[in-house]
Motif scaffolding. Structure first.
Motif, short mmCIF file in Angstrom:
data_model
loop_
_atom_site.label_atom_id
_atom_site.label_comp_id
_atom_site.label_asym_id
_atom_site.label_seq_id
_atom_site.Cartn_x
_atom_site.Cartn_y
_atom_site.Cartn_z
N LYS A 258 27.29 -15.65 13.11
CA LYS A 258 25.94 -15.70 12.53
C LYS A 258 25.33 -14.31 12.38
N LEU A 259 25.64 -13.41 13.31
CA LEU A 259 24.96 -12.11 13.35
C LEU A 259 25.69 -11.00 12.61
N ILE A 260 27.01 -11.10 12.52
CA ILE A 260 27.80 -9.96 12.02
C ILE A 260 27.64 -9.74 10.52
N ARG A 261 27.15 -10.75 9.80
CA ARG A 261 26.93 -10.64 8.35
C ARG A 261 26.02 -9.47 8.02
N SER A 262 25.00 -9.24 8.88
CA SER A 262 24.04 -8.17 8.61
C SER A 262 24.67 -6.78 8.73
N LYS A 263 25.88 -6.72 9.29
CA LYS A 263 26.60 -5.44 9.41
C LYS A 263 27.49 -5.20 8.19
N GLY A 264 27.45 -6.12 7.22
CA GLY A 264 28.29 -5.99 6.04
C GLY A 264 29.71 -6.46 6.27
N ILE A 265 29.91 -7.32 7.27
CA ILE A 265 31.24 -7.82 7.61
C ILE A 265 31.38 -9.27 7.18
N GLY A 266 32.46 -9.59 6.47
CA GLY A 266 32.74 -10.96 6.07
C GLY A 266 33.94 -11.50 6.82
N LEU A 267 33.83 -12.73 7.34
CA LEU A 267 34.93 -13.37 8.05
C LEU A 267 35.44 -14.54 7.22
N TYR A 268 36.77 -14.59 7.03
CA TYR A 268 37.37 -15.66 6.24
C TYR A 268 38.42 -16.37 7.09
N PHE A 269 38.19 -17.67 7.32
CA PHE A 269 39.08 -18.47 8.15
C PHE A 269 40.10 -19.18 7.26
N VAL A 270 41.38 -19.05 7.60
CA VAL A 270 42.46 -19.68 6.84
C VAL A 270 43.12 -20.71 7.74
N THR A 271 43.08 -21.97 7.33
CA THR A 271 43.61 -23.04 8.18
C THR A 271 43.99 -24.24 7.32
N GLN A 272 44.68 -25.21 7.91
CA GLN A 272 45.13 -26.36 7.13
C GLN A 272 44.00 -27.33 6.82
N ASN A 273 43.12 -27.54 7.78
CA ASN A 273 42.06 -28.51 7.59
C ASN A 273 40.72 -27.93 7.99
N PRO A 274 39.68 -28.12 7.20
CA PRO A 274 38.36 -27.59 7.57
C PRO A 274 37.88 -28.05 8.94
N THR A 275 38.37 -29.21 9.40
CA THR A 275 37.94 -29.72 10.71
C THR A 275 38.50 -28.89 11.87
N ASP A 276 39.44 -27.95 11.56
CA ASP A 276 39.94 -27.04 12.60
C ASP A 276 38.86 -26.05 13.03
N VAL A 277 37.86 -25.86 12.18
CA VAL A 277 36.78 -24.90 12.43
C VAL A 277 35.53 -25.67 12.86
N PRO A 278 34.86 -25.23 13.94
CA PRO A 278 33.66 -25.94 14.41
C PRO A 278 32.58 -26.04 13.32
N ASP A 279 31.82 -27.12 13.34
CA ASP A 279 30.78 -27.36 12.34
C ASP A 279 29.77 -26.22 12.28
N ALA A 280 29.42 -25.67 13.45
CA ALA A 280 28.43 -24.59 13.49
C ALA A 280 28.92 -23.36 12.75
N VAL A 281 30.24 -23.15 12.72
CA VAL A 281 30.82 -22.02 11.97
C VAL A 281 30.92 -22.38 10.49
N LEU A 282 31.37 -23.59 10.20
CA LEU A 282 31.50 -24.04 8.80
C LEU A 282 30.18 -23.92 8.05
N SER A 283 29.10 -24.21 8.75
CA SER A 283 27.78 -24.20 8.09
C SER A 283 27.35 -22.80 7.67
N GLN A 284 28.04 -21.77 8.18
CA GLN A 284 27.69 -20.39 7.86
C GLN A 284 28.49 -19.83 6.67
N LEU A 285 29.43 -20.63 6.15
CA LEU A 285 30.37 -20.11 5.16
C LEU A 285 29.84 -20.23 3.73
N GLY A 286 29.98 -19.13 2.98
CA GLY A 286 29.50 -19.10 1.60
C GLY A 286 30.57 -19.46 0.59
N LEU A 287 31.80 -18.92 0.76
CA LEU A 287 32.89 -19.18 -0.18
C LEU A 287 33.86 -20.19 0.44
#
Length: 514
Positions: free
Chosen positions: A312-341
Motif C-alpha cells: 500500500k505504501l511503496i507506490r508513493s516511492k515510484g515502485i510498482g509490484l507485479y505478482f505472477v501466479t497461476q490463480n488470482p486467489t493465490d494473492v490475498p484480497d487486501a493485496v489484489l485490491s491495490q492492483l491497477g493492471l
C-alpha cells in the motif's frame, strides 16, 4: 457503424493516452484480432502494481518478458524473480520465427529483435551477483514478523537488539544472532538482568529453534556482508535503457521461508531508502515476483499484514509490484485490491471448484458489452489475455481480450557459456562477491567470555593462593605450639624447671658462696 468498427473506436478511445506508454498488443473480438486497436498502458500508472495470472503454459512468463523489455527501452529498471530459470534469454536477441511475424502482422506493427542490459543475481551459491543483508538491517520488528514470534518473544528480541546497540556489537549474520541469544541466558545472564530484566531461557530457546529452521533453508548464505545497496537496482546503461536485474531462484523453490524473507527485506529496504515521488510521470523501478504464491504459502498472518502494508505504501516511492501466479486467489484480497493492471491468461475448468474459481475471477473485471468474461476466460489461446488497466486519470480502461506482442529477446535460457559471458560483463560482481567477516557480536562476545573466564581463573587462583597461605600460616602456628607443648612434656625439662629443683640448686649455690 458495424460492431467491429464500434469496438475499434471503443478500444482506441478507452486506451488513448497523452503521455508515454507501453503497448501490450491489439484487442480481439470474437476470436479475431482487430489490427491497430492497440491496448496501451500509461507509464504514469505502472506504479499502481499489477497481476499476471493464468494456467500453466498460457504465456505468463512471456507476458512478463514483454513488459520488462518495454520498460527497459523506456529507461525504467526492472527486477525479475526467476524461479523457473527461463528468463536469462533476455540478454540475447530473439532469433525470430514466421509465427512471430504472423502475430505482429495481425497486431499491426513490425517485429524487432533486441537484446537488453541484464544483471544476473543470486541468493545462493549459484553464479551471479550475491545479494545479502545483515541481521541489524532487518531490525527486531521485521525479524519478529519473519520468524512469527509471540509477543513475549518479540520483547526478548527487542532487548537483544537494544543490548547490541548499547554495547556497539554489530549483528551481521546468523552466528552473531545465535551467540547473543545463548549469551543472554548463560554467561551474560546477570548482566542482562541488571540492565534489562530477566530473560527466559524458554523464550530464547524458542527463538533459536526458529533461527535454525530458517538457517536450514539457506539463510546463512543470505545474512551477512557485504549488504546489497538497493540503489544498484536502478542503473541505466550507456544507451539510456534500464537494467533488467534477474535473480536466479531455481534452487530455492522448496524453501519458501527464505524467499519470503528476502522479498520482505528487499521491499522494506527499498521503502526506507527511496525518496517520495508522489504522482510522477513514470515509475522508478518495477519488480516482478514470479510464482508469487511462494511468498504467501507459509507466511504467518503478521507477515502477510506486513507485506500488505508495504504494498500500500511503496507506490508513493515510484515502485510498482507485479505478482505472477497461476490463480488470482493465490494473492490475498487486501493485496489484489491495490492492483491497477491485471493481465489474465486462460484458466482451465476441470472440476466444480475450478468453475467456481473462474466465476469469482470474472467478477474482478469491469463489465463489458463485448465479452462474456466467464466464457472468454476458458477460451483464450496461448499468448492471449484479458487486460484491464488504469488510464492516466486512474480510471479502469475497457476490458480487452488481447493478442499479446512477442518478446523482442530470446524466449529461452542462455547456454552455460553465454551465462558466464553475461556474468563476466557485470559491473557489480567485484563489489558484492567478496565474502567479508569482520569483527561482530560473535567475536566480541567470545572475547568478552574469554576475558571473563580469564578474570574468573585469575580470581580463583588468587583465592587458592590465599587459602594455601592461610593454611601455611595455620600449620606454622600449630607446629610452634606443638613444639612448646612437647618441650613442656619432656621429663628432663620438667625436672630441671621444677620449683623444687631450682630451690635445691639455689641452696647449694648459696652454701658454696659462703
Amino acid at each position: 457503424m458495424s460492431q467491429k468498427e464500434a469496438f475499434f473506436d471503443h478500444i482506441n478511445e478507452g486506451y488513448a493516452t497523452k503521455g508515454d506508454f507501453i503497448t501490450m498488443g491489439a484487442a480481439m473480438l470474437e476470436g479475431e484480432t482487430i489490427t491497430d486497436a492497440y491496448v496501451k498502458v500509461p507509464l504514469k500508472t505502472l506504479n499502481r502494481h499489477g497481476l499476471i495470472a493464468g494456467a500453466t503454459g498460457t504465456g505468463k512468463t512471456k507476458t512478463l518478458q514483454v513488459i520488462a523489455e518495454n520498460l527497459s527501452d523506456k529507461g525504467i529498471p526492472v527486477l525479475l524473480m526467476d524461479l523457473k530459470g527461463d528468463l536469462s534469454g533476455i540478454a540475447k536477441p530473439s532469433p525470430g520465427h514466421p509465427k512471430i511475424d504472423e502475430r505482429h502482422e495481425k497486431i499491426g506493427f513490425p517485429f524487432e529483435a533486441k537484446d537488453f542490459p541484464v544483471e544476473i543475481m543470486s541468493l545462493s551459491e549459484q553464479e551471479g551477483v550475491r545479494l545479502r543483508a545483515t541481521i541489524s538491517e532487518f531490525g527486531p520488528v521485521l525479524l519478529s514478523r519473519i520468524l512469527d514470534l509471540s509477543e513475549t518473544q518479540e520483547g526478548v528480541l527487542a532487548v537483544i537488539f537494544k543490548y547490541c546497540d548499547d554495547n556497539k556489537m554489530p549483528l551481521l549474520d546468523l552466528k552473531d544472532f545465535k551467540k547473543i541469544l545463548q549469551y543472554a541466558t548463560s554467561e551474560g545472564k546477570k548482566e542482562f538482568e541488571e540492565s534489562y530484566g530477566r530473560i527466559s531461557t524458554a523464550s530464547t530457546g524458542a527463538i533459536l529453534r526458529k533461527i535454525i529452521e530458517l538457517e536450514q533453508q539457506g539463510a546463512d548464505l543470505f545474512f551477512g556482508e557485504k549488504s546489497f545497496d538497493v540503489d544498484d537496482l536502478v542503473r541505466i546503461d550507456e544507451n539510456g535503457r534500464g537494467y533488467i536485474n534477474i535473480i536466479r531462484l531455481t534452487d530455492i523453490q522448496d524453501r519458501p521461508k527464505l524467499f519470503s524473507t528476502f522479498m520482505l527485506s528487499l521491499l522494506a529496504e527499498i521503502y526506507s531508502t527511496f525518496p517520495e515521488q508522489g504522482d510522477s510521470d513514470r515509475p522508478e523501478l518495477i519488480l516482478f515476483i514470479d510464482e508469487a504464491h511462494l511468498i504467501f504459502k507459509e507466511a504467518s498472518k503478521a507477515l502477510i499484514n506486513q507485506i500488505e502494508s508495504i504494498v500500500k505504501l511503496i507506490r508513493s516511492k515510484g515502485i510498482g509490484l507485479y505478482f505472477v501466479t497461476q490463480n488470482p486467489t493465490d494473492v490475498p484480497d487486501a493485496v489484489l485490491s491495490q492492483l491497477g493492471l491485471k493481465v489474465q491468461h486462460a484458466l482451465r475448468a476441470f472440476t466444480a471448484k475450478d468453475r467456481k474459481a473462474i466465476k469469482l475471477t470474472a467478477e474482478n473485471y469491469p463489465l463489458s458489452d463485448y465479452y462474456n468474461t466467464t466464457e472468454i476466460l476458458t477460451s483464450l489461446g496461448i499468448g492471449e489475455a484479458l487486460i484491464s488497466a488504469l488510464d492516466e486519470k486512474g480510471r479502469p480502461t475497457p476490458l480487452a481480450a488481447t493478442m499479446l506482442r512477442a518478446p523482442m529477446s530470446r524466449m529461452d535460457v542462455l547456454t552455460d557459456a553465454e551465462l558466464k559471458e553475461t556474468i563476466g560483463k557485470s559491473g557489480l560482481i567485484k563489489k558484492y562477491n567478496e565474502i567479508i567477516d569482520r569483527e561482530s557480536a560473535y567475536e566480541m562476545l567470545n572475547e568478552k567470555i574469554e576475558k571473563a573466564e580469564a578474570e574468573e581463573a585469575k580470581e580463583k587462583a588468587r583465592m587458592e593462593r590465599e587459602k594455601l597461605e592461610k593454611e601455611s600460616r595455620r600449620s606454622t602456628r600449630t607446629r610452634s605450639t606443638s613444639r612448646r607443648r612437647s618441650t613442656r612434656m619432656n621429663p628432663v625439662v620438667k625436672v630441671l624447671t621444677s620449683a623444687t629443683f631450682i630451690r635445691g640448686v639455689l641452696g647449694i649455690l648459696n652454701k658454696v658462696m659462703k
